[in-house]
Design a protein around this motif. Sequence first.
Motif, PDB file in Angstrom:
ATOM      1  N   TRP A   5       0.835  -1.215   0.000  1.00 52.50           N
ATOM      2  CA  TRP A   5       0.000   0.000   0.000  1.00 52.50           C
ATOM      3  C   TRP A   5       0.861   1.253   0.000  1.00 52.50           C
ATOM      4  O   TRP A   5       0.536   2.229  -0.661  1.00 52.50           O
ATOM      5  N   ILE A   6       1.963   1.205   0.730  1.00 55.52           N
ATOM      6  CA  ILE A   6       2.839   2.388   0.777  1.00 55.52           C
ATOM      7  C   ILE A   6       3.557   2.566  -0.551  1.00 55.52           C
ATOM      8  O   ILE A   6       3.598   3.661  -1.117  1.00 55.52           O
ATOM      9  N   GLN A   7       4.136   1.486  -1.075  1.00 51.89           N
ATOM     10  CA  GLN A   7       5.012   1.596  -2.245  1.00 51.89           C
ATOM     11  C   GLN A   7       4.272   1.494  -3.569  1.00 51.89           C
ATOM     12  O   GLN A   7       4.575   2.236  -4.502  1.00 51.89           O
ATOM     13  N   GLN A   8       3.322   0.562  -3.674  1.00 48.52           N
ATOM     14  CA  GLN A   8       2.673   0.360  -4.966  1.00 48.52           C
ATOM     15  C   GLN A   8       1.523   1.352  -5.159  1.00 48.52           C
ATOM     16  O   GLN A   8       1.389   1.967  -6.200  1.00 48.52           O
ATOM     17  N   LYS A   9       0.736   1.520  -4.118  1.00 56.03           N
ATOM     18  CA  LYS A   9      -0.422   2.423  -4.230  1.00 56.03           C
ATOM     19  C   LYS A   9      -0.057   3.858  -3.884  1.00 56.03           C
ATOM     20  O   LYS A   9      -0.861   4.763  -4.051  1.00 56.03           O
ATOM     21  N   ALA A  10       1.141   4.059  -3.366  1.00 55.16           N
ATOM     22  CA  ALA A  10       1.647   5.402  -3.053  1.00 55.16           C
ATOM     23  C   ALA A  10       0.670   6.197  -2.175  1.00 55.16           C
ATOM     24  O   ALA A  10       0.428   7.376  -2.415  1.00 55.16           O
ATOM     25  N   VAL A  11       0.105   5.538  -1.156  1.00 59.21           N
ATOM     26  CA  VAL A  11      -0.840   6.239  -0.270  1.00 59.21           C
ATOM     27  C   VAL A  11      -0.098   7.312   0.527  1.00 59.21           C
ATOM     28  O   VAL A  11       1.093   7.186   0.823  1.00 59.21           O
ATOM     29  N   GLN A  12      -0.823   8.355   0.878  1.00 60.42           N
ATOM     30  CA  GLN A  12      -0.205   9.509   1.544  1.00 60.42           C
ATOM     31  C   GLN A  12      -0.558   9.562   3.035  1.00 60.42           C
ATOM     32  O   GLN A  12       0.065  10.288   3.791  1.00 60.42           O
ATOM     33  N   HIS A  13      -1.617   8.832   3.439  1.00 58.76           N
ATOM     34  CA  HIS A  13      -2.066   8.857   4.846  1.00 58.76           C
ATOM     35  C   HIS A  13      -2.383   7.438   5.297  1.00 58.76           C
ATOM     36  O   HIS A  13      -2.797   6.602   4.505  1.00 58.76           O
ATOM     37  N   TRP A  14      -2.223   7.232   6.614  1.00 60.84           N
ATOM     38  CA  TRP A  14      -2.454   5.890   7.175  1.00 60.84           C
ATOM     39  C   TRP A  14      -3.872   5.404   6.885  1.00 60.84           C
ATOM     40  O   TRP A  14      -4.090   4.246   6.579  1.00 60.84           O
ATOM     41  N   ASP A  15      -4.858   6.321   6.989  1.00 60.08           N
ATOM     42  CA  ASP A  15      -6.245   5.848   6.851  1.00 60.08           C
ATOM     43  C   ASP A  15      -6.611   5.483   5.407  1.00 60.08           C
ATOM     44  O   ASP A  15      -7.704   5.026   5.136  1.00 60.08           O
ATOM     45  N   GLU A  16      -5.661   5.663   4.479  1.00 53.92           N
ATOM     46  CA  GLU A  16      -5.914   5.200   3.100  1.00 53.92           C
ATOM     47  C   GLU A  16      -5.538   3.722   2.938  1.00 53.92           C
ATOM     48  O   GLU A  16      -5.770   3.137   1.888  1.00 53.92           O
ATOM     49  N   ILE A  17      -4.911   3.153   3.955  1.00 52.41           N
ATOM     50  CA  ILE A  17      -4.542   1.724   3.878  1.00 52.41           C
ATOM     51  C   ILE A  17      -5.789   0.918   4.256  1.00 52.41           C
ATOM     52  O   ILE A  17      -6.211   0.930   5.407  1.00 52.41           O
ATOM     53  N   LYS A  18      -6.371   0.245   3.288  1.00 56.82           N
ATOM     54  CA  LYS A  18      -7.695  -0.340   3.492  1.00 56.82           C
ATOM     55  C   LYS A  18      -7.687  -1.821   3.871  1.00 56.82           C
ATOM     56  O   LYS A  18      -8.727  -2.355   4.238  1.00 56.82           O
ATOM     57  N   ASN A  19      -6.562  -2.496   3.694  1.00 57.67           N
ATOM     58  CA  ASN A  19      -6.598  -3.949   3.935  1.00 57.67           C
ATOM     59  C   ASN A  19      -6.004  -4.341   5.289  1.00 57.67           C
ATOM     60  O   ASN A  19      -5.740  -5.499   5.541  1.00 57.67           O
ATOM     61  N   VAL A  20      -5.801  -3.366   6.153  1.00 53.14           N
ATOM     62  CA  VAL A  20      -5.255  -3.654   7.486  1.00 53.14           C
ATOM     63  C   VAL A  20      -6.199  -3.029   8.518  1.00 53.14           C
ATOM     64  O   VAL A  20      -6.582  -1.859   8.379  1.00 53.14           O
ATOM     65  N   GLY A  21      -6.576  -3.822   9.504  1.00 53.98           N
ATOM     66  CA  GLY A  21      -7.514  -3.337  10.525  1.00 53.98           C
ATOM     67  C   GLY A  21      -6.921  -2.193  11.352  1.00 53.98           C
ATOM     68  O   GLY A  21      -5.700  -2.051  11.444  1.00 53.98           O
ATOM     69  N   LYS A  22      -7.822  -1.395  11.961  1.00 50.13           N
ATOM     70  CA  LYS A  22      -7.393  -0.218  12.713  1.00 50.13           C
ATOM     71  C   LYS A  22      -6.416  -0.533  13.858  1.00 50.13           C
ATOM     72  O   LYS A  22      -5.397   0.156  14.000  1.00 50.13           O
ATOM     73  N   PRO A  23      -6.699  -1.603  14.662  1.00 53.44           N
ATOM     74  CA  PRO A  23      -5.777  -1.871  15.784  1.00 53.44           C
ATOM     75  C   PRO A  23      -4.342  -2.129  15.309  1.00 53.44           C
ATOM     76  O   PRO A  23      -3.385  -1.614  15.890  1.00 53.44           O
ATOM     77  N   ASP A  24      -4.203  -2.897  14.213  1.00 51.15           N
ATOM     78  CA  ASP A  24      -2.856  -3.190  13.687  1.00 51.15           C
ATOM     79  C   ASP A  24      -2.208  -1.915  13.132  1.00 51.15           C
ATOM     80  O   ASP A  24      -1.016  -1.663  13.317  1.00 51.15           O
ATOM     81  N   LEU A  25      -3.020  -1.103  12.456  1.00 49.64           N
ATOM     82  CA  LEU A  25      -2.484   0.153  11.894  1.00 49.64           C
ATOM     83  C   LEU A  25      -1.991   1.077  13.018  1.00 49.64           C
ATOM     84  O   LEU A  25      -0.958   1.729  12.889  1.00 49.64           O
ATOM     85  N   GLU A  26      -2.747   1.104  14.114  1.00 48.03           N
ATOM     86  CA  GLU A  26      -2.352   1.954  15.255  1.00 48.03           C
ATOM     87  C   GLU A  26      -0.982   1.531  15.783  1.00 48.03           C
ATOM     88  O   GLU A  26      -0.149   2.367  16.132  1.00 48.03           O
ATOM     89  N   LYS A  27      -0.767   0.213  15.821  1.00 47.12           N
ATOM     90  CA  LYS A  27       0.530  -0.286  16.301  1.00 47.12           C
ATOM     91  C   LYS A  27       1.663   0.185  15.386  1.00 47.12           C
ATOM     92  O   LYS A  27       2.717   0.589  15.847  1.00 47.12           O
ATOM     93  N   ILE A  28       1.416   0.086  14.094  1.00 45.81           N
ATOM     94  CA  ILE A  28       2.431   0.516  13.117  1.00 45.81           C
ATOM     95  C   ILE A  28       2.682   2.017  13.246  1.00 45.81           C
ATOM     96  O   ILE A  28       3.823   2.490  13.243  1.00 45.81           O
TER      97      ILE A  28
END
Length: 357
Positions: free
Chosen positions: A37-60
């Motif tokens: 999501w970071i490299q291929q989709k070039a997302v600019q914000h964490w909440d644009e990452i759609k295939n990872v649940g919120k709790p895991d994203l918070e940890k990252i």
Amino acid sequence: MNTMVSSDIRGLTEDELILVCQEIGLPKFRGRQIFQWIQQKAVQHWDEIKNVGKPDLEKIRGRLTLEPLQLLREQVSKDGTRKFLFQLADGQSIECVLMDYDRVKSRNRRTVCLSTQVGCPVGCAFCATGLSGWQRNLSAGEIVGQILDITHLMRQEDPEFQVTNVVFMGMGEPLLNYDEVLKGIQILNREAGQNIGMRRMTISTSGVAPKIRQLAEDNPQVGLAVSLHSANDEIRNDLIPINRRYPLAELMKACREYTEATNRRITFEVALIAGQATQKAADEVARLLQGQLAHVNLIPVNPVVETGMARPEPEEIQRFARVLEQQGIPVSLREEKGTDIDAACGQLRRQWESDEK
Ligand code: SF4
């Protein structure tokens, strides 16, 4: 926590990201998903990452940062070339250029010219970047970030946009920031990310001989271009001051070792400057490159007001090319791109700085 791994997520290899995930108790596959999501989709914000649940994203998010470069200015040339001035997190700025070649003619080639340092310590006489001096090296995340942010911007117009080729030819001397440049190359090459083939990336150097040798040893399969500009030490000392440290004999020795080790042809760049693109200068280049696996790229200089240099007449350019061809040296003339914008490296940044004063 592994303190060796930087906190900028865009500067992490896939393996490093997997390692971080393991350290914070996430499964390995999360590392690959987030890398994509970071490299291929070039997302600019964490909440644009759609295939990872919120709790895991918070940890990252607690461990890593995601900070896109800020676009300060953009110039678009009549020929489609776009130049971007980006601001880094510490307020410094860098330029990069997208050469969006005609789709039919060039089979969709979109080349980005990347910066590797803020300013440049080499101080070539014809270069606006050199005039600003050197501030610091870019990190791998800032190098990769240029591709990601251009991709993000361009996908707003064309969702299919993809960078296909990279040249390390923007601000800075890439071989003086060797480790971060090579790490950036590895990240950009990754299949789960931008998937840019090694052979579609070219490092351009002013002639840092020991690092050319190191590149031969590491052999990352990327292309190598050497800014030769003159085959005469006296003239080259003035044009590219690093020649005093690594004169032509030493540079060519390193180049020969490089081709012997990699079997790859080196592109030698020769900037053509009015008054200096003489028959004698062309003869000297041909003589220097005899027996070397080489290709010469002639580049009529972009006029830079501060350096007072101008482009030679078309007949002088043709004569220079002919002299090389007649002596068996393959030669091409670089297509002029973005001459109606400040396309020479460092010009847009200097213009921005003077506007802000
Ligand atoms: S041409 Fe390249 S190496 Fe020379 S001063 Fe400019 S950025 Fe540095």
